[in-house]
Design a protein around this motif. Sequence first.
Motif, mmCIF file in Angstrom:
data_model
loop_
_atom_site.group_PDB
_atom_site.id
_atom_site.type_symbol
_atom_site.label_atom_id
_atom_site.label_comp_id
_atom_site.label_asym_id
_atom_site.label_seq_id
_atom_site.Cartn_x
_atom_site.Cartn_y
_atom_site.Cartn_z
ATOM 1 N N ILE A 156 -60.875 11.265 5.275
ATOM 2 C CA ILE A 156 -61.217 12.502 4.560
ATOM 3 C C ILE A 156 -62.152 12.196 3.405
ATOM 4 O O ILE A 156 -63.151 12.886 3.189
ATOM 5 N N ILE A 157 -61.831 11.144 2.647
ATOM 6 C CA ILE A 157 -62.609 10.871 1.436
ATOM 7 C C ILE A 157 -64.035 10.426 1.747
ATOM 8 O O ILE A 157 -64.946 10.618 0.940
ATOM 9 N N SER A 158 -64.234 9.848 2.935
ATOM 10 C CA SER A 158 -65.587 9.465 3.334
ATOM 11 C C SER A 158 -66.372 10.656 3.864
ATOM 12 O O SER A 158 -67.544 10.840 3.556
ATOM 13 N N LEU A 159 -65.706 11.498 4.665
ATOM 14 C CA LEU A 159 -66.388 12.663 5.237
ATOM 15 C C LEU A 159 -66.735 13.696 4.169
ATOM 16 O O LEU A 159 -67.715 14.436 4.304
ATOM 17 N N LEU A 160 -65.949 13.753 3.108
ATOM 18 C CA LEU A 160 -66.192 14.727 2.047
ATOM 19 C C LEU A 160 -66.969 14.141 0.872
ATOM 20 O O LEU A 160 -67.161 14.812 -0.142
ATOM 21 N N TYR A 161 -67.428 12.917 1.021
ATOM 22 C CA TYR A 161 -68.212 12.270 -0.035
ATOM 23 C C TYR A 161 -69.500 13.045 -0.298
ATOM 24 O O TYR A 161 -70.190 13.460 0.643
ATOM 25 N N GLU A 214 -61.177 23.473 3.950
ATOM 26 C CA GLU A 214 -60.377 24.628 4.362
ATOM 27 C C GLU A 214 -59.390 24.221 5.468
ATOM 28 O O GLU A 214 -58.214 24.599 5.442
ATOM 29 N N ASP A 215 -59.877 23.458 6.424
ATOM 30 C CA ASP A 215 -59.043 23.015 7.544
ATOM 31 C C ASP A 215 -57.911 22.112 7.060
ATOM 32 O O ASP A 215 -56.763 22.242 7.500
ATOM 33 N N ILE A 216 -58.218 21.234 6.117
ATOM 34 C CA ILE A 216 -57.238 20.254 5.647
ATOM 35 C C ILE A 216 -56.178 20.904 4.757
ATOM 36 O O ILE A 216 -54.979 20.667 4.914
ATOM 37 N N GLN A 244 -48.088 22.388 1.404
ATOM 38 C CA GLN A 244 -48.252 21.473 2.529
ATOM 39 C C GLN A 244 -46.912 21.114 3.164
ATOM 40 O O GLN A 244 -45.978 20.695 2.481
ATOM 41 N N LYS A 245 -46.832 21.284 4.488
ATOM 42 C CA LYS A 245 -45.639 20.923 5.237
ATOM 43 C C LYS A 245 -45.873 19.686 6.097
ATOM 44 O O LYS A 245 -44.929 19.108 6.625
ATOM 45 N N THR A 246 -47.136 19.303 6.263
ATOM 46 C CA THR A 246 -47.467 18.116 7.059
ATOM 47 C C THR A 246 -48.389 17.222 6.240
ATOM 48 O O THR A 246 -49.128 17.695 5.378
ATOM 49 N N PRO A 247 -48.367 15.939 6.493
ATOM 50 C CA PRO A 247 -49.180 15.002 5.709
ATOM 51 C C PRO A 247 -50.676 15.247 5.869
ATOM 52 O O PRO A 247 -51.144 15.703 6.910
ATOM 53 N N ILE A 248 -51.412 14.923 4.814
ATOM 54 C CA ILE A 248 -52.874 14.909 4.869
ATOM 55 C C ILE A 248 -53.276 13.436 4.877
ATOM 56 O O ILE A 248 -53.429 12.808 3.834
ATOM 57 N N TYR A 249 -53.371 12.889 6.079
ATOM 58 C CA TYR A 249 -53.667 11.464 6.210
ATOM 59 C C TYR A 249 -55.093 11.165 5.731
ATOM 60 O O TYR A 249 -55.976 12.004 5.808
ATOM 61 N N THR A 250 -55.273 9.993 5.281
ATOM 62 C CA THR A 250 -56.540 9.428 4.794
ATOM 63 C C THR A 250 -57.033 10.072 3.505
ATOM 64 O O THR A 250 -58.185 9.916 3.137
#
Length: 582
Positions: free
Chosen positions: A515-520, A565-567, A305-311
């Motif tokens: 992210i954590i809500s959408l992937l719940y 995959e996108d994240i 990872q080179k950029t943050p994964i927010y949320t």
Amino acid sequence: MKYNTLKNNSFLIISLILIIIMYYLITQLIFPMFSVNKMNFSIIDIIYVYVFSIISYILSNKNKLTSYFFIIVAVFSFFTIEPLGMTIEAKPLFFTDMPDMYPSLIEVLPLYMQIITITATVLYFGLLLAYALYFIYGLYKMYKTNIKKAVVMTIVVIFVTYISFFRPVKINSIYADYNDIANKYGIINTISYRISYDKSVEARDNKESVKEALKLLTDIQNKRDISNLILPYDTDKKRNVFVIFMESFYDYEHFIPLMDKDPFPKEYREWASNSTRVGPNDSYGSLFARTSGLIASSPLFPKKQKTPIYTALPYIMKDNGYHTIALEESGVTYYLDALLPNIGMEEVVFSLGLTNIKNYIKTNNYDKPIFLAGFTFMGHAGSHVENDLNVYDNNKRLMDKISKKDIPVLIETMENSALAAKDIIDTRDTILEKYPDAIIIFKHDHLYPYLKTIIENSSIDNNIKEDFFNDNTISPMLIWNGTNGAYRFEEDGFPPENIPMFVAVNTKANYTNSIISLLYKDKIDNIIRYYNAFYTNDNGSIKKIEVKKDSTSYIVNHAQKILSEDILRGKKYIYTYINNDK
């Protein structure tokens, strides 16, 4: 005349004999000695390698030494590397897997094994590349001297390669049991099966697919009831949170009837018996335990990872006023030195050493409430420490049922897990002494890679074996709810991907559209989903089931794979559609 004919064709006979002998020695005798899965004897595997050897013989201008050496390389490749892959990673290995596996594999090995591994790998891949170039050169020379023969050989090479590896295979299941496939159709055929299977479950993360997945998952989020996640606890304070992932931990509960003296602490047993149980994941287990427990993502190897994964959960906790910490007993693996800071970890410590998470917690103080994610190393091969458990002498009834060649490995993993269980209790007590209202979660990552083979090789009663092999909730997820004590959900089968939401809900963090809500992993039509598999709770027994690709459960799960995959591997199109003020 007959002598000359035999002499001229000796390679065709000797090569076949050599392939059969090497194949039999490796798959039927040597590997079982080291607790690697024993594959059924397969004629088709022998035929494949024999055909490859004849092609090499022709392309090398009938150079016997070169062709015999090629056979050794081919047999090593197919019948050593692939069974090891299916034992340790639950799948045949491709060259494309190596960039993910290799750096982490080297990191966790002792120095002498690092030297052996690096040397063997360089030789292995170097020889394969050398042979590929050599055969291409052989074809080139053939075109110079006999174009008709060269055209025929080119067609033969393309045809054999296609049939062996790239032919489409009809996929009838949403799961792939490569050991079963190898036993039915041969080791080499698992390669073509994996190629077809990977295509059948592929999640493409283009901009449009991310948009569609996001719409579906947002609608589900907006209708969700999270009341079942709320812990019974009465406080307005920010509660300190500890999520600790256990390397190769298993408590041998299935085999307690065969134990004369249980090496696991009584206090651990009491806690485990009153805990929610979850299943292990296969392949990159320790990585996927972390990514599911901190990001809620589907099992997926992330790019560096080179950029943050927010949320992701640590970012949410950081925004909620917490100091975020990652403690790793092992060295840097799986690019975690890049991943952990980019999901919101402010403080990251590697190479902490065995059982030192509790000591770090005891000796460090913070002005803010803390969110701490830890990873143990006790269960990993090579981490064994001296102890006085006397597992072998104290459990002769169990040991007498284990194949003698497997006993040293079984003792190592049993003692490691028993010592880890003691450390679980010690770590919990250390945390509670300093943070009495803490939320504490211990989550195992995967089974010891050779354990299933050890049990399969044993003479343990079939009913106990079947209970072990068919149990999809192999270990407890241990949750401690501060001064309220041990906590369990109403039913087993809690998805590890839901740990982040569980933490966010109980710390009153803002998780909407995260992210954590959408992937719940919501339960849909009474189907439980974790690690991209589907289960039902049948009267307290979690059973793995097939679902159709047009079912709601599968469609939702596939949408979550697209976002994962996108994240983790894509271009993070998700931020195009979700307002983010970072």
